[in-house]
Design a protein around this motif. Sequence first.
Motif, mmCIF file in Angstrom:
data_model
loop_
_atom_site.group_PDB
_atom_site.id
_atom_site.type_symbol
_atom_site.label_atom_id
_atom_site.label_comp_id
_atom_site.label_asym_id
_atom_site.label_seq_id
_atom_site.Cartn_x
_atom_site.Cartn_y
_atom_site.Cartn_z
ATOM 1 N N ALA A 1 13.187 -20.750 -9.395
ATOM 2 C CA ALA A 1 11.968 -20.248 -9.664
ATOM 3 C C ALA A 1 11.566 -19.240 -8.618
ATOM 4 O O ALA A 1 12.218 -19.413 -7.482
ATOM 5 C CB ALA A 1 10.660 -20.849 -9.788
ATOM 6 N N TRP A 2 10.866 -17.991 -8.580
ATOM 7 C CA TRP A 2 10.444 -17.129 -7.579
ATOM 8 C C TRP A 2 9.055 -17.683 -7.240
ATOM 9 O O TRP A 2 8.031 -17.748 -7.991
ATOM 10 C CB TRP A 2 10.306 -15.858 -8.083
ATOM 11 N N VAL A 3 9.117 -17.854 -5.816
ATOM 12 C CA VAL A 3 7.919 -18.383 -5.170
ATOM 13 C C VAL A 3 7.147 -17.385 -4.377
ATOM 14 O O VAL A 3 7.798 -16.630 -3.546
ATOM 15 C CB VAL A 3 7.895 -19.432 -4.423
ATOM 16 N N ARG A 4 5.751 -17.030 -4.328
ATOM 17 C CA ARG A 4 5.148 -16.441 -3.734
ATOM 18 C C ARG A 4 3.740 -17.407 -2.800
ATOM 19 O O ARG A 4 3.680 -18.228 -3.602
ATOM 20 C CB ARG A 4 3.977 -15.346 -4.293
ATOM 21 N N VAL A 5 3.659 -17.184 -1.694
ATOM 22 C CA VAL A 5 2.637 -17.866 -1.131
ATOM 23 C C VAL A 5 1.578 -16.728 -0.534
ATOM 24 O O VAL A 5 1.774 -15.698 -0.023
ATOM 25 C CB VAL A 5 3.146 -18.495 0.412
ATOM 26 N N ILE A 6 0.291 -17.357 -0.856
ATOM 27 C CA ILE A 6 -0.890 -16.398 -0.668
ATOM 28 C C ILE A 6 -1.836 -17.074 0.385
ATOM 29 O O ILE A 6 -2.211 -18.240 -0.062
ATOM 30 C CB ILE A 6 -1.556 -15.900 -1.949
ATOM 31 N N ALA A 7 -2.039 -16.532 1.490
ATOM 32 C CA ALA A 7 -3.149 -17.361 2.365
ATOM 33 C C ALA A 7 -3.486 -16.256 3.458
ATOM 34 O O ALA A 7 -2.845 -15.249 3.684
ATOM 35 C CB ALA A 7 -2.307 -18.457 3.101
ATOM 36 N N PRO A 8 -4.679 -16.701 4.112
ATOM 37 C CA PRO A 8 -4.780 -15.799 5.407
ATOM 38 C C PRO A 8 -3.767 -15.930 6.418
ATOM 39 O O PRO A 8 -3.233 -17.173 6.365
ATOM 40 C CB PRO A 8 -6.320 -16.279 5.788
ATOM 41 N N LEU A 9 -3.478 -15.068 7.258
ATOM 42 C CA LEU A 9 -2.522 -15.084 8.333
ATOM 43 C C LEU A 9 -2.672 -16.417 9.151
ATOM 44 O O LEU A 9 -1.814 -17.089 9.492
ATOM 45 C CB LEU A 9 -2.636 -13.966 9.307
ATOM 46 N N THR A 10 -3.878 -16.913 9.334
ATOM 47 C CA THR A 10 -4.275 -18.080 10.223
ATOM 48 C C THR A 10 -3.455 -19.357 9.490
ATOM 49 O O THR A 10 -3.433 -20.395 10.084
ATOM 50 C CB THR A 10 -5.499 -18.345 10.438
ATOM 51 N N LEU A 11 -3.433 -19.412 7.939
ATOM 52 C CA LEU A 11 -2.993 -20.512 7.410
ATOM 53 C C LEU A 11 -1.627 -20.416 6.800
ATOM 54 O O LEU A 11 -1.219 -21.164 5.733
ATOM 55 C CB LEU A 11 -4.069 -20.811 6.209
ATOM 56 N N LEU A 12 -0.769 -19.571 7.515
ATOM 57 C CA LEU A 12 0.618 -19.270 7.058
ATOM 58 C C LEU A 12 1.580 -19.752 8.332
ATOM 59 O O LEU A 12 1.231 -19.350 9.471
ATOM 60 C CB LEU A 12 0.910 -17.867 6.850
ATOM 61 N N PRO A 13 2.483 -20.653 8.129
ATOM 62 C CA PRO A 13 3.387 -21.159 9.207
ATOM 63 C C PRO A 13 4.261 -19.750 9.779
ATOM 64 O O PRO A 13 4.483 -18.979 8.771
ATOM 65 C CB PRO A 13 4.276 -21.933 8.684
ATOM 66 N N SER A 14 4.499 -19.739 10.944
ATOM 67 C CA SER A 14 5.053 -18.498 11.473
ATOM 68 C C SER A 14 6.489 -18.401 10.948
ATOM 69 O O SER A 14 7.100 -16.944 10.568
ATOM 70 C CB SER A 14 5.032 -18.457 12.931
ATOM 71 N N ASN A 15 7.293 -19.276 10.482
ATOM 72 C CA ASN A 15 8.591 -19.132 9.960
ATOM 73 C C ASN A 15 8.519 -19.269 8.267
ATOM 74 O O ASN A 15 9.613 -19.478 7.828
ATOM 75 C CB ASN A 15 9.518 -20.050 10.708
ATOM 76 N N ILE A 16 7.388 -19.058 7.955
ATOM 77 C CA ILE A 16 7.701 -18.915 6.490
ATOM 78 C C ILE A 16 8.295 -18.127 5.639
ATOM 79 O O ILE A 16 9.018 -18.661 4.670
ATOM 80 C CB ILE A 16 6.102 -18.909 5.622
ATOM 81 N N ASP A 17 8.615 -16.976 6.087
ATOM 82 C CA ASP A 17 9.604 -16.176 5.092
ATOM 83 C C ASP A 17 11.050 -16.449 5.290
ATOM 84 O O ASP A 17 11.870 -16.380 4.649
ATOM 85 C CB ASP A 17 9.732 -14.653 5.984
ATOM 86 N N ARG A 18 11.195 -17.422 6.172
ATOM 87 C CA ARG A 18 12.611 -18.162 6.215
ATOM 88 C C ARG A 18 12.920 -19.179 5.157
ATOM 89 O O ARG A 18 14.001 -19.759 4.717
ATOM 90 C CB ARG A 18 12.951 -18.877 7.342
ATOM 91 N N MET A 19 11.668 -19.463 4.315
ATOM 92 C CA MET A 19 11.794 -20.437 3.550
ATOM 93 C C MET A 19 12.269 -19.932 1.877
ATOM 94 O O MET A 19 12.079 -20.498 0.796
ATOM 95 C CB MET A 19 10.611 -21.124 3.154
ATOM 96 N N GLY A 20 12.539 -18.544 1.738
ATOM 97 C CA GLY A 20 12.865 -17.916 0.563
ATOM 98 C C GLY A 20 11.645 -17.592 -0.305
ATOM 99 O O GLY A 20 11.866 -17.409 -1.639
ATOM 100 N N VAL A 21 10.532 -17.153 0.272
ATOM 101 C CA VAL A 21 9.493 -16.966 -0.418
ATOM 102 C C VAL A 21 8.947 -15.698 -0.148
ATOM 103 O O VAL A 21 8.976 -15.024 0.966
ATOM 104 C CB VAL A 21 8.256 -17.978 -0.322
#
Length: 320
Positions: free
Chosen positions: A192-212
Amino acid sequence: MIGSPNAANAFFPHRHLLGIEALSAAEIERLLDLADSYANLPKDDERARKLLRGRTVMNLFFETSTRTSTSFELAAKRLGADVIAMSVGTSSIKKGETLLDTAMTLNAMKPDVMVVRHNESGAVNLLSQKVDGSVINAGDGRHEHPTQALLDALTIRRRLGKLNGLLVAICGDILHSRVARSNIQLLTKMGAWVRVIAPLTLLPSNIDRMGVEVFTDMKKGLKDVDIVMMLRLQLERMQGAYVPSTREYFRFYGLDYAKLALAKPDALIMHPGPMNRGVEIDSEVADDINRSVIREQVEMGVAVRMACLDALTRNLTGNQ
Ligand code: ASP
């Protein structure tokens, strides 16, 4: 004598279920197929009730839980196991010692499976190295909650017939959410393709490494998605202010019909619970019987946990 775990079992070659990270796509698929068959069984199926007869399942919850602990208890009972449910308050001092001391005491009573929830990431893994039976992670801090991701996947698969190729938006407090972490792993492994949507304060700094794909704007992130998965603001894991106010948060990140209109017309709405109505989700949207599958998620939880208990205890050898 209780069984000693034998990791050679081909169906599920793991002694513990600590996270989705360690599972292959084929293993996830097998667990989902097994869970699917349990979801179709009557709840008093006699054959199922014999599967874990003589086995002991201990629920050890160091953090509060309603649906997960009940769901595991019910799953174990439907498979005929003896179930001990303990809710252990976390001591503010010497948490590590409390965890291991309690675990070792309970281990001496020879449970076949321990289902453990703890507020510290990694605590369940630590415990699994000290006990004799199998351990299932029922949520550790912000790390993983594998059975939640499995039940979410089963709910989606039963509704839409597949996971592969779907576009899923996971929205809200990604930073503190073990549900997000387990779901991202499972969904991406299953194509599946995953998007994460959140304010910057609620995003982990390395989130883009999770393939989202990462979005801070709900209106952009929700465009054409098949699934909208909302998350609770994990206030108990926050020190300080991550959002200006819950009202403001709802305005920008709460799911209402206006924002939902951007997703596919038949997009499903999910939430792992407990919900904060009016904070991350509008009450009417949450209860919309045409779109929301939140109740089905709870229902699938029992089937998924039966499958996990079944799969892990197939690895146990020895007399019961
Ligand atoms: N019940 C889920 C968990 O234990 C989600 C939540 O608490 O918000 O992580």
